[in-house]
Design a protein around this motif. Sequence first.
Motif, PDB file in Angstrom:
ATOM      1  N   GLU A  34     -37.702  18.241   7.283  1.00  0.00           N
ATOM      2  CA  GLU A  34     -38.045  17.961   5.885  1.00  0.00           C
ATOM      3  C   GLU A  34     -37.961  16.476   5.567  1.00  0.00           C
ATOM      4  O   GLU A  34     -38.885  15.902   4.994  1.00  0.00           O
ATOM      5  CB  GLU A  34     -37.080  18.694   4.933  1.00  0.00           C
ATOM      6  N   ILE A  35     -36.855  15.847   5.940  1.00  0.00           N
ATOM      7  CA  ILE A  35     -36.693  14.444   5.581  1.00  0.00           C
ATOM      8  C   ILE A  35     -37.624  13.553   6.401  1.00  0.00           C
ATOM      9  O   ILE A  35     -38.082  12.519   5.922  1.00  0.00           O
ATOM     10  CB  ILE A  35     -35.212  13.985   5.646  1.00  0.00           C
ATOM     11  N   ASP A  71     -40.815  13.731   4.572  1.00  0.00           N
ATOM     12  CA  ASP A  71     -40.712  12.825   3.424  1.00  0.00           C
ATOM     13  C   ASP A  71     -40.956  11.387   3.869  1.00  0.00           C
ATOM     14  O   ASP A  71     -41.641  10.619   3.184  1.00  0.00           O
ATOM     15  CB  ASP A  71     -39.314  12.891   2.789  1.00  0.00           C
ATOM     16  N   ARG A  72     -40.401  11.035   5.004  1.00  0.00           N
ATOM     17  CA  ARG A  72     -40.543   9.680   5.529  1.00  0.00           C
ATOM     18  C   ARG A  72     -42.003   9.386   5.885  1.00  0.00           C
ATOM     19  O   ARG A  72     -42.502   8.293   5.626  1.00  0.00           O
ATOM     20  CB  ARG A  72     -39.634   9.523   6.749  1.00  0.00           C
ATOM     21  N   GLY A  81     -43.683   8.904   2.612  1.00  0.00           N
ATOM     22  CA  GLY A  81     -43.183   7.695   1.962  1.00  0.00           C
ATOM     23  C   GLY A  81     -43.755   6.426   2.571  1.00  0.00           C
ATOM     24  O   GLY A  81     -44.194   5.527   1.841  1.00  0.00           O
ATOM     25  N   MET A 108     -41.541  19.525   2.605  1.00  0.00           N
ATOM     26  CA  MET A 108     -40.888  18.268   2.251  1.00  0.00           C
ATOM     27  C   MET A 108     -39.815  18.621   1.233  1.00  0.00           C
ATOM     28  O   MET A 108     -39.915  19.609   0.525  1.00  0.00           O
ATOM     29  CB  MET A 108     -41.892  17.269   1.660  1.00  0.00           C
ATOM     30  N   SER A 109     -38.808  17.778   1.156  1.00  0.00           N
ATOM     31  CA  SER A 109     -37.708  18.068   0.237  1.00  0.00           C
ATOM     32  C   SER A 109     -38.070  17.687  -1.187  1.00  0.00           C
ATOM     33  O   SER A 109     -38.939  16.846  -1.417  1.00  0.00           O
ATOM     34  CB  SER A 109     -36.449  17.300   0.659  1.00  0.00           C
ATOM     35  N   GLY A 144     -37.465  14.037  -1.750  1.00  0.00           N
ATOM     36  CA  GLY A 144     -38.524  13.184  -1.227  1.00  0.00           C
ATOM     37  C   GLY A 144     -39.640  13.010  -2.236  1.00  0.00           C
ATOM     38  O   GLY A 144     -40.169  11.917  -2.409  1.00  0.00           O
ATOM     39  N   ALA A 145     -39.992  14.085  -2.909  1.00  0.00           N
ATOM     40  CA  ALA A 145     -41.027  14.001  -3.939  1.00  0.00           C
ATOM     41  C   ALA A 145     -40.557  13.096  -5.078  1.00  0.00           C
ATOM     42  O   ALA A 145     -41.330  12.299  -5.603  1.00  0.00           O
ATOM     43  CB  ALA A 145     -41.366  15.400  -4.459  1.00  0.00           C
ATOM     44  N   HIS A 149     -38.419  10.674  -4.767  1.00  0.00           N
ATOM     45  CA  HIS A 149     -38.427   9.317  -4.198  1.00  0.00           C
ATOM     46  C   HIS A 149     -39.830   8.714  -4.293  1.00  0.00           C
ATOM     47  O   HIS A 149     -39.990   7.577  -4.725  1.00  0.00           O
ATOM     48  CB  HIS A 149     -37.963   9.400  -2.739  1.00  0.00           C
ATOM     49  N   ARG A 150     -40.867   9.470  -3.931  1.00  0.00           N
ATOM     50  CA  ARG A 150     -42.235   8.954  -3.990  1.00  0.00           C
ATOM     51  C   ARG A 150     -42.673   8.729  -5.429  1.00  0.00           C
ATOM     52  O   ARG A 150     -43.351   7.754  -5.736  1.00  0.00           O
ATOM     53  CB  ARG A 150     -43.192   9.909  -3.270  1.00  0.00           C
TER      54      ARG A 150
END
Length: 152
Positions: free
Chosen positions: A16-17, A20-21, A24, A72-73, A76-77, A79-80
């Motif tokens: 998941e992370i 996200d990466r 990102g 995705m976590s 993470g969403a 964060h974006r």
Amino acid sequence: METTEKSIEILNDLIEINNDRVAGFAHAAQELQEKDLDLRTLFMQLRDESRRNVHELGSAIHKTGGEVEMSMSGSGAIHRMWLDVKSAFSGHDRKTVLEECERGEDAIKKAYQAALSAESGLAPEVTEIVTRQQQRIIEAHNQVKALRDAED
């Protein structure tokens, strides 16, 4: 059996992370100006590194008979979304993008550190994969941080 299920859960969290990466860094590369080709290249390399991580983690899950979750976590969403808002006000400033990327790298470093804690109970062959990936993530974090520091 419980240890295997816990390991699969930990590996899926790392997937998941890493997803996200991937998103990102792809997004951050789009936020940069044409003159920032060096950062775009770096961000695409780091995006591809996380794609390889996902593949390797997924293979490890399959070997244990587990099911890979490719989401995705929620963080993470968030964060974006924060990067979208901040970049709208900053004019896609190089330092701002680097600061936000460093924040994302801090998050993935913590996730890998937690995965490698004594309580995680990962099998030795899985620990080897996660440790190797963690080392590359630490190197990437340090590279992003050094670039951010150079902008001061």
